[in-house]
Design a protein around this motif. Structure first.
Motif, short mmCIF file in Angstrom:
data_model
loop_
_atom_site.label_atom_id
_atom_site.label_comp_id
_atom_site.label_asym_id
_atom_site.label_seq_id
_atom_site.Cartn_x
_atom_site.Cartn_y
_atom_site.Cartn_z
N LEU A 1 37.45 21.78 41.87
CA LEU A 1 37.78 23.10 41.37
C LEU A 1 38.99 23.02 40.44
O LEU A 1 40.01 22.47 40.79
N THR A 2 38.86 23.54 39.23
CA THR A 2 39.99 23.49 38.31
C THR A 2 41.03 24.53 38.69
O THR A 2 40.74 25.53 39.36
N ALA A 3 42.28 24.29 38.24
CA ALA A 3 43.36 25.23 38.53
C ALA A 3 43.04 26.60 37.95
O ALA A 3 43.26 27.63 38.59
N LEU A 4 42.54 26.65 36.71
CA LEU A 4 42.26 27.93 36.08
C LEU A 4 41.22 28.72 36.85
O LEU A 4 41.39 29.91 37.10
N ARG A 5 40.14 28.06 37.27
CA ARG A 5 39.08 28.76 37.99
C ARG A 5 39.56 29.23 39.34
O ARG A 5 39.32 30.36 39.76
N PHE A 6 40.30 28.37 40.05
CA PHE A 6 40.72 28.74 41.40
C PHE A 6 41.73 29.88 41.38
O PHE A 6 41.63 30.85 42.12
N LEU A 7 42.73 29.77 40.49
CA LEU A 7 43.79 30.75 40.49
C LEU A 7 43.34 32.09 39.93
O LEU A 7 44.01 33.10 40.13
N SER A 8 42.21 32.14 39.25
CA SER A 8 41.68 33.41 38.76
C SER A 8 40.84 34.12 39.82
O SER A 8 40.48 35.27 39.66
N MET A 9 40.55 33.39 40.91
CA MET A 9 39.77 34.00 41.99
C MET A 9 40.64 34.93 42.82
O MET A 9 41.86 34.82 42.85
N THR A 10 40.04 35.86 43.51
CA THR A 10 40.77 36.75 44.40
C THR A 10 41.22 35.97 45.61
O THR A 10 40.47 35.22 46.21
N ASN A 11 42.47 36.16 46.00
CA ASN A 11 43.00 35.48 47.17
C ASN A 11 42.45 36.16 48.42
O ASN A 11 42.69 37.33 48.66
N ASN A 12 41.70 35.41 49.22
CA ASN A 12 41.06 35.98 50.40
C ASN A 12 41.96 36.00 51.62
O ASN A 12 41.56 36.42 52.69
N GLY A 13 43.22 35.47 51.46
CA GLY A 13 44.14 35.49 52.60
C GLY A 13 43.95 34.29 53.48
O GLY A 13 42.87 33.75 53.61
N SER A 14 45.01 33.83 54.08
CA SER A 14 44.97 32.70 55.01
C SER A 14 46.18 32.76 55.90
O SER A 14 47.00 33.65 55.80
N ALA A 15 46.26 31.80 56.80
CA ALA A 15 47.33 31.81 57.80
C ALA A 15 48.69 31.67 57.15
O ALA A 15 48.85 31.01 56.16
N ASP B 1 50.68 33.94 50.15
CA ASP B 1 50.60 34.88 49.03
C ASP B 1 51.62 34.55 47.95
O ASP B 1 51.32 34.60 46.76
N GLU B 2 52.84 34.23 48.37
CA GLU B 2 53.89 33.93 47.40
C GLU B 2 53.62 32.61 46.70
O GLU B 2 53.86 32.47 45.49
N GLN B 3 53.11 31.63 47.42
CA GLN B 3 52.77 30.36 46.78
C GLN B 3 51.70 30.57 45.70
O GLN B 3 51.81 30.04 44.59
N LEU B 4 50.68 31.34 46.01
CA LEU B 4 49.62 31.62 45.04
C LEU B 4 50.18 32.35 43.83
O LEU B 4 49.83 32.05 42.69
N ARG B 5 51.07 33.31 44.07
CA ARG B 5 51.68 34.06 42.96
C ARG B 5 52.44 33.10 42.04
O ARG B 5 52.37 33.21 40.81
N PHE C 1 66.11 21.98 59.39
CA PHE C 1 66.56 23.34 59.13
C PHE C 1 65.56 24.00 58.19
O PHE C 1 65.27 23.46 57.11
N VAL C 2 65.03 25.13 58.59
CA VAL C 2 64.00 25.81 57.82
C VAL C 2 64.63 26.88 56.94
O VAL C 2 65.42 27.70 57.40
N VAL C 3 64.27 26.85 55.66
CA VAL C 3 64.77 27.81 54.68
C VAL C 3 63.62 28.73 54.29
O VAL C 3 62.63 28.28 53.70
N GLU C 4 63.72 30.01 54.63
CA GLU C 4 62.71 30.96 54.19
C GLU C 4 62.85 31.16 52.68
O GLU C 4 63.91 31.54 52.20
N SER C 5 61.76 30.89 51.94
CA SER C 5 61.91 30.79 50.49
C SER C 5 61.00 31.72 49.70
O SER C 5 60.74 31.48 48.52
N ASP C 6 60.51 32.79 50.31
CA ASP C 6 59.72 33.74 49.53
C ASP C 6 60.56 34.41 48.44
O ASP C 6 60.02 34.82 47.41
#
Length: 309
Positions: free
Chosen positions: A3-17, A187-191, A239-244
């Protein structure tokens, strides 16, 4: 990987964990458990003032490391697009590259694949008076190598068993080791990936491997959780850094790192500049025509009145 980046990122994000990290440390205070960052975003003027203050403290840390002969290793890990590189950039902006180095190793070559796994990372460790920031590290084996099948199950199990021992050796040798995991939501990673897609100066950051990481979100989550179970130790904690929110992540991580090192401000030798330079009278600059100068590109960008001014 088809799957190419352009095709995948243009798809609707169906949500995940979401990236699960509730049981491990967050970078609000050293050792604090389960804390969440405040809602809302910091005003830009407050951000700029605080990040400059922290950068000033990193200059003091650098000078203390040089003076004391300390050795510091900081590991930056997390998902693609989590903000590791941006934080490293802000830390190093005013630092001396001869003292503070960034280790961002490419994929191992054939020779390196035949070495002890940690060997190529050991060659990057600091000498006395140096700081090394690992933009990804030996923890590649716990994440991308396991998820993408670049190592065998036996190699992965061996890594989880040996890494706490390896890191304890570094600590006993006197190295100050700090490990940070940048946690970003799906969601933020996809954005952020979509933002890179058509950005001419950031397209290089988006690869087929990044796109595949979206497809394997839960696999990476399980791999990260297993890594934490084995390598989040009292002597070498994560140490975990929340990065949204990138700006919050940078400030939180930088402030936390400084708080974990007992550095002091080193008195610098005073430098006195002369009021004017001494002129011997026996030097004559060669004619300009003998040198090749860079063309005045700026002149082509300015209006005639601006040139005159």
């Amino acid at each position: 990987m088809q799957l190419t980046a352009l095709r995948f990122l243009s798809m609707t994000n169906n949500g995940s964990a979401k990236d699960s990290s509730a049981k491990i440390k967050h970078a609000k205070k050293p050792g604090a458990k389960g804390q969440k960052t405040s809602p809302g975003k910091i005003p830009n003027d407050a951000y700029e003032a605080e990040i400059f203050r922290l950068q000033t403290e990193f200059v003091k840390l650098q000078e203390w490391v040089k003076f004391s002969g300390a050795r510091v290793v900081v590991i930056f890990e997390g998902r693609d697009g989590a903000g590791k590189g941006g934080t490293i950039k802000r830390i190093t902006e005013y630092l001396n590259p001869r003292i503070v180095r960034i280790a961002a190793l490419p994929a191992p070559n054939d020779r390196e694949r035949g070495q002890w796994y940690y060997q190529r990372y050991i060659s990057q460790l600091p000498a006395k008076g140096e700081i090394v920031l690992f933009d990804r590290s030996w923890y590649n084996r716990a994440g991308v190598e396991k998820v993408m099948g670049f190592c065998t199950p036996q190699e992965h199990a061996l890594f989880l068993r040996q890494t706490p021992i390896f890191e304890q050796m570094l600590i006993e040798e006197g190295i100050l080791l700090r490990k940070y995991w940048f946690s970003v939501s799906d969601d933020e990673q996809l954005r952020r990936f979509k933002g890179r897609l058509n950005d001419p100066v950031r397209q290089w950051k988006l690869s087929p491997m990044d796109v595949e990481s979206l497809n394997r979100w839960e696999d990476y989550s399980r791999a990260k959780d297993e890594m934490m179970v084995h390598t989040d130790t009292p002597g070498s904690p994560w140490f975990v850094v929340e990065s949204d929110i990138k700006k919050h992540a940078r400030l939180n991580m930088m402030a936390h790192l400084l708080s974990t090192i007992d550095y002091v401000e080193v008195e610098r030798p005073k430098v006195k500049l002369p009021s004017h330079r001494e002129i011997s009278g026996n030097y004559h600059r060669p004619p300009r025509e003998l040198s090749t100068y860079v063309a005045d590109h700026v002149a082509t960008l300015m209006a005639p009145t601006e040139k005159a001014g």
